[in-house]
Motif scaffolding. Structure first.
Motif, PDB file in Angstrom:
ATOM      1  N   ASP A   1       0.830  -1.209   0.000  1.00 21.50           N
ATOM      2  CA  ASP A   1       0.000   0.000   0.000  1.00 21.50           C
ATOM      3  C   ASP A   1       0.865   1.260   0.000  1.00 21.50           C
ATOM      4  O   ASP A   1       0.368   2.349  -0.279  1.00 21.50           O
ATOM      5  CB  ASP A   1      -0.899   0.016   1.238  1.00 21.50           C
ATOM      6  N   LEU A   2       2.136   1.097   0.341  1.00 22.34           N
ATOM      7  CA  LEU A   2       3.057   2.223   0.463  1.00 22.34           C
ATOM      8  C   LEU A   2       4.462   1.758   0.098  1.00 22.34           C
ATOM      9  O   LEU A   2       4.897   0.693   0.537  1.00 22.34           O
ATOM     10  CB  LEU A   2       3.050   2.751   1.906  1.00 22.34           C
TER      11      LEU A   2
ATOM     12  N   ASN B   1       0.438   4.560  -2.146  1.00 17.43           N
ATOM     13  CA  ASN B   1       1.269   5.733  -1.905  1.00 17.43           C
ATOM     14  C   ASN B   1       2.730   5.479  -2.229  1.00 17.43           C
ATOM     15  O   ASN B   1       3.252   4.395  -1.985  1.00 17.43           O
ATOM     16  CB  ASN B   1       1.200   6.128  -0.421  1.00 17.43           C
ATOM     17  N   ILE B   2       3.381   6.511  -2.736  1.00 12.49           N
ATOM     18  CA  ILE B   2       4.820   6.543  -2.910  1.00 12.49           C
ATOM     19  C   ILE B   2       5.353   7.736  -2.123  1.00 12.49           C
ATOM     20  O   ILE B   2       4.819   8.846  -2.238  1.00 12.49           O
ATOM     21  CB  ILE B   2       5.225   6.705  -4.387  1.00 12.49           C
ATOM     22  N   VAL B   3       6.410   7.516  -1.337  1.00 10.39           N
ATOM     23  CA  VAL B   3       7.080   8.622  -0.657  1.00 10.39           C
ATOM     24  C   VAL B   3       8.574   8.551  -0.969  1.00 10.39           C
ATOM     25  O   VAL B   3       9.229   7.552  -0.670  1.00 10.39           O
ATOM     26  CB  VAL B   3       6.871   8.582   0.871  1.00 10.39           C
TER      27      VAL B   3
ATOM     28  N   ARG C   1      -0.738   8.116  -5.123  1.00 13.50           N
ATOM     29  CA  ARG C   1      -0.321   9.431  -4.667  1.00 13.50           C
ATOM     30  C   ARG C   1       1.193   9.406  -4.508  1.00 13.50           C
ATOM     31  O   ARG C   1       1.750   8.455  -3.958  1.00 13.50           O
ATOM     32  CB  ARG C   1      -0.977   9.792  -3.329  1.00 13.50           C
ATOM     33  N   VAL C   2       1.860  10.427  -5.008  1.00 16.19           N
ATOM     34  CA  VAL C   2       3.325  10.492  -4.966  1.00 16.19           C
ATOM     35  C   VAL C   2       3.736  11.783  -4.274  1.00 16.19           C
ATOM     36  O   VAL C   2       3.355  12.885  -4.709  1.00 16.19           O
ATOM     37  CB  VAL C   2       3.931  10.429  -6.380  1.00 16.19           C
ATOM     38  N   ASN C   3       4.492  11.656  -3.191  1.00 15.31           N
ATOM     39  CA  ASN C   3       4.959  12.805  -2.418  1.00 15.31           C
ATOM     40  C   ASN C   3       6.394  12.559  -1.955  1.00 15.31           C
ATOM     41  O   ASN C   3       6.972  11.505  -2.220  1.00 15.31           O
ATOM     42  CB  ASN C   3       4.044  13.031  -1.204  1.00 15.31           C
ATOM     43  N   GLY C   4       6.960  13.536  -1.279  1.00 15.01           N
ATOM     44  CA  GLY C   4       8.326  13.396  -0.814  1.00 15.01           C
ATOM     45  C   GLY C   4       8.559  14.080   0.516  1.00 15.01           C
ATOM     46  O   GLY C   4       7.795  14.956   0.926  1.00 15.01           O
ATOM     47  N   VAL C   5       9.627  13.654   1.179  1.00 10.85           N
ATOM     48  CA  VAL C   5      10.100  14.265   2.421  1.00 10.85           C
ATOM     49  C   VAL C   5      11.553  14.663   2.205  1.00 10.85           C
ATOM     50  O   VAL C   5      12.359  13.863   1.721  1.00 10.85           O
ATOM     51  CB  VAL C   5       9.991  13.289   3.605  1.00 10.85           C
ATOM     52  N   ALA C   6      11.885  15.902   2.553  1.00 14.06           N
ATOM     53  CA  ALA C   6      13.248  16.408   2.397  1.00 14.06           C
ATOM     54  C   ALA C   6      13.839  16.680   3.774  1.00 14.06           C
ATOM     55  O   ALA C   6      13.601  17.732   4.366  1.00 14.06           O
ATOM     56  CB  ALA C   6      13.254  17.675   1.550  1.00 14.06           C
TER      57      ALA C   6
END
Length: 259
Positions: free
Chosen positions: A89-90, A140-142, A182-187
């Motif tokens: 799922d992720l 989800n993609i992170v 859904r594709v998001n990111g953490v920096a």
């Protein structure tokens, strides 16, 4: 270990057995996720993570794959789906390559290796998960990026350029994969020191941050979990860095605030 119920969500964390990856894995375990822990050659969780997995009775398995190898990367999601009975799922694209080069020392080989780890592998994993989903499913993609993509300096050039490219894939993949993914990111900012840092240097770096603190592995893990649950969020990059992206540093942190 608890049996995997139909309601249990599954997360793949690349590089998920060590350091920041282990913190992300541990946080998700405490939230009830089943875990696919990826490692290049070793999938033994570090001690702190192993204790969490045991106490939470987390369903988990280790999966070895060389992310420099496109074919090994392509089949990773299928291997996980075969093991757990369904796709993740992720996916948290946390695995990273870090070399210290500059404009006068970088090589084509280093550039390609960084690009494969930070751009090609995450994109192939995104594609593989997308193909596993039905039109009614959502996952989800992170991407774990780096705050330096906002105000870059000239150090670790192969790493920096590939992380900038990784950051730019977020919006494009979010559009290409909607609505199933859904594709998001953490920096993150400065998070964990290595042997290159002098005693007290981390505290001195923290004092340079607008918030007077560095990011922690737990901060990053909390952000990943937030994104996983934020159903209306896609195409976003969250800076979890003590405010580092608001400043411009002339060099990498390892060269700052030392003796």
């Amino acid at each position: 270990m608890k049996p995997l119920s139909p309601q249990t969500k599954i997360a793949l964390i690349t590089g998920g057995c060590r350091r920041v990856g282990a913190a992300i894995s541990g946080h998700l375990a405490r939230q009830g996720w089943a875990l696919a822990l990826h490692g290049h050659s070793d999938t033994q969780p570090e001690d702190s993570l192993a204790r969490i997995l045991e106490s939470e009775e987390t369903p988990y398995a280790g999966f070895k794959a060389d992310l420099l190898d496109a074919q090994a990367t392509r089949v990773l999601v299928a291997d996980i789906a075969q093991h757990f009975g369904r796709a993740p799922d992720l996916i948290v694209n946390n695995a990273s390559l870090f070399e210290d080069d500059a404009i006068d020392t970088l090589s084509a080989e280093a550039m390609e290796a960084h690009w494969r780890i930070h751009v090609l592998a995450p994109t192939l994993l995104t594609q593989a998960l997308f193909k596993q989903l039905t039109p009614e499913q959502q996952a989800n993609i992170v991407h774990i990026v780096d705050q330096r993509v906002r105000n870059p300096h000239g150090d670790q050039l192969s790493y920096t350029l590939s992380k900038q490219a990784m950051a730019e894939t977020i919006r494009t993949l979010a559009r290409a994969c909607a609505p199933q993914l859904r594709v998001n990111g953490v920096a993150p900012g400065m998070t964990l020191e290595t042997e290159d840092y002098a005693a007290g240097q981390m505290d001195a770096i923290a004092d340079m941050m607008p918030l007077k603190r560095n990011s922690t592995p737990e901060d990053i893990a909390i952000a990943v979990a937030y994104i996983a649950g934020a159903k209306a969020m896609t195409g976003q990059l969250l800076y979890i860095d003590g405010g580092a992206h608001l400043e411009s540093y002339q060099q990498d942190f390892v060269y700052l605030a030392g003796e």
